[in-house]
Scaffold this active site. Structure first.
Site, PDB file in Angstrom:
ATOM      1  N   ASP A  51       0.828  -1.205   0.000  1.00 15.21           N
ATOM      2  CA  ASP A  51       0.000   0.000   0.000  1.00 15.21           C
ATOM      3  C   ASP A  51       0.861   1.253   0.000  1.00 15.21           C
ATOM      4  O   ASP A  51       2.009   1.226   0.451  1.00 15.21           O
ATOM      5  CB  ASP A  51      -0.824   0.079   1.302  1.00 15.21           C
ATOM      6  CG  ASP A  51      -1.847  -1.023   1.405  1.00 15.21           C
ATOM      7  OD1 ASP A  51      -2.143  -1.647   0.377  1.00 15.21           O
ATOM      8  OD2 ASP A  51      -2.330  -1.261   2.524  1.00 15.21           O
ATOM      9  N   LYS A  73      -2.773   3.293  -2.437  1.00 16.82           N
ATOM     10  CA  LYS A  73      -4.109   3.626  -1.952  1.00 16.82           C
ATOM     11  C   LYS A  73      -3.857   4.648  -0.879  1.00 16.82           C
ATOM     12  O   LYS A  73      -3.846   4.349   0.294  1.00 16.82           O
ATOM     13  CB  LYS A  73      -4.759   2.413  -1.293  1.00 16.82           C
ATOM     14  CG  LYS A  73      -5.542   1.533  -2.213  1.00 16.82           C
ATOM     15  CD  LYS A  73      -6.368   0.596  -1.356  1.00 16.82           C
ATOM     16  CE  LYS A  73      -7.119  -0.397  -2.215  1.00 16.82           C
ATOM     17  NZ  LYS A  73      -7.838  -1.369  -1.384  1.00 16.82           N
ATOM     18  N   GLY A 105      -0.827  -1.144   8.959  1.00 13.96           N
ATOM     19  CA  GLY A 105      -1.614  -1.573  10.120  1.00 13.96           C
ATOM     20  C   GLY A 105      -1.727  -3.081  10.202  1.00 13.96           C
ATOM     21  O   GLY A 105      -0.731  -3.804  10.090  1.00 13.96           O
ATOM     22  N   MET A 186     -10.393   6.400   9.117  1.00 16.37           N
ATOM     23  CA  MET A 186     -10.739   7.167   7.924  1.00 16.37           C
ATOM     24  C   MET A 186     -11.951   8.071   8.175  1.00 16.37           C
ATOM     25  O   MET A 186     -12.848   8.177   7.349  1.00 16.37           O
ATOM     26  CB  MET A 186     -10.996   6.211   6.739  1.00 16.37           C
ATOM     27  CG  MET A 186      -9.736   5.445   6.351  1.00 16.37           C
ATOM     28  SD  MET A 186     -10.042   3.966   5.305  1.00 16.37           S
ATOM     29  CE  MET A 186     -10.472   2.733   6.555  1.00 16.37           C
TER      30      MET A 186
END
Lengths: 265, 265
Positions: A51, A73, A105, A186
């Site tokens: 990512d 992303k 994460g 988010m």
């Protein structure tokens, strides 16, 4: 030099037996928060597909990898479609490579793990999952608070701001209760929406909310506020990095922990 | 030999300035799931105060520690009172030691961190927190599932079986909805109570429930069942180790992951 030759020869003569896929949690950003198992997986990887959120310092630990594939992303900018990510994972593993799919994460928390596993299973490939430290855990550590506490909350919620528009009314009502705690991933862009819903369902306007931007990284920022001021704080502080929102919690004691806390008057 | 002498001299002449306290997550049990930061903290510790749940393999990484203090909290057996644990942490740090308070899993999840931080703050000591992989994360990795999934659940809950008797009715009702997912810590003993409440609030009797005992350890067991059979499974399987209960989830594909799944007929 020998290693170099070995690497090239692999590309020319792909191994006949299929490789495997390892879904590996890179943790919240601080390379020291990698697990030993994740470090081993990276160091043994033939191919790394990562990512945009994973720092270079961590990606570069994959010293023997013949391919490093970023599938950016990063927030709301350019991103690789999920189908393409799935295809890259599968095609590289079918070529005989050990593919590390490196996720910021923890792979089991808001990482679209299911779609990728389904693609891997459909190709009859084997996989395993190496858990990572999730942003909520790093953020709680940074502000010196527990997810739950006797006399305050017996349970906590993990949720994402992206999906909150489909959040049921009973969820909002439960979340609005005094003493509730949630880790909202988010949630930056949804700040005003979240505020509106929670106030509508009776949440106290002075309920503490803490945003932790870039948790565990050198540029970590801790933004402490209340429900009333949440959207303004987000506008003013304009966090560019990933930010975790802790609903119902404020930093315990900034001075004792030597952290930067920004409060709005 | 030199190291030996050095150690003894420290006990004889305690440092005049206070030490500090580090709350360190030991992860779910597999030493490879320690973070690099936790390993460093252990290797640098003067004193380690650890839970009964932390395996010896991990405790023994504290090679230069002059004191290793077990404060057994192993299930429902003998345990050290919280006040005594607090006192041990404080007294050792005041003697100038770097004290690692080593907790199974993650210090921010059901670890009574607050009480210990309050004691440390009351003694004017500094501290930091090193997050760890929590049992939920290791258990989800073991069964190949995500905490949340598009179209199934947008949020998940983390809760403890110990506190569920104080759980409000609205929580049970929310948890009983189709598609809800929860990670229930220390839920073994409460299995029959949990079943009763969830059925009473309308949960489907065939909702999947998975128990992961000793997540990530060599003796990990995965017990897949449904709400109907949950209490009988717990009685029959009689898990002695710590077990995490995953409400609303079943193992994705046992064969592909080479895991032991026990199902009751």
């Amino acid at each position: 030099m020998l290693a170099q030759l070995f690497k090239s020869s692999r590309n020319v003569h792909p191994a006949p037996t299929p490789g495997k896929v390892r879904f590996v949690g890179a943790g919240p950003g601080d390379p020291d928060l990698l697990t030993l198992k994740a470090l081993d997986a990276l160091q043994a990887a033939d191919v790394v597909i990562h990512d945009g959120l994973v720092p270079n310092q961590i990606v570069l630990l994959a010293r023997k990898a013949v391919k490093i594939i970023p599938v950016g992303k990063k927030g709301f900018g350019h991103h690789t479609p999920q189908e393409e990510i799935n295809a890259r994972i599968v095609e590289n593993a079918l070529q005989g490579h050990t593919v590390v799919r490196l996720k910021g994460g923890d792979p089991t928390v808001f990482a679209r793990l299911d779609e990728e596993i389904e693609a891997v299973e459909a190709a009859d490939l084997t996989y395993d999952i190496v858990p990572g430290i999730t942003a909520a855990s790093a953020s709680l550590s940074a502000i010196g608070q527990s997810l739950t506490k006797r006399g305050r909350n017996a349970s906590a919620r993990i949720l994402t701001g992206h999906d909150m528009k489909g959040f049921a009314d009973h969820d909002w009502r439960a979340l609005a209760q005094s003493g509730e705690v949630a880790a909202i991933y988010m949630g930056k862009r949804a700040a005003r929406f979240i505020q509106g819903r929670l106030l509508m369902h009776g949440a106290a306007p002075d309920t503490p909310v803490t945003l932790v931007e870039n948790a565990s990284r050198a540029d970590q920022r801790i933004l402490a506020t209340t429900l009333t001021q949440l959207p303004d704080l987000v506008d003013q502080a304009d966090p560019k990095g990933p930010a975790l929102m802790l609903w119902g919690l404020s930093p315990r004691d900034a001075a004792a922990q030597d952290i930067l806390v920004q409060e709005l008057a």
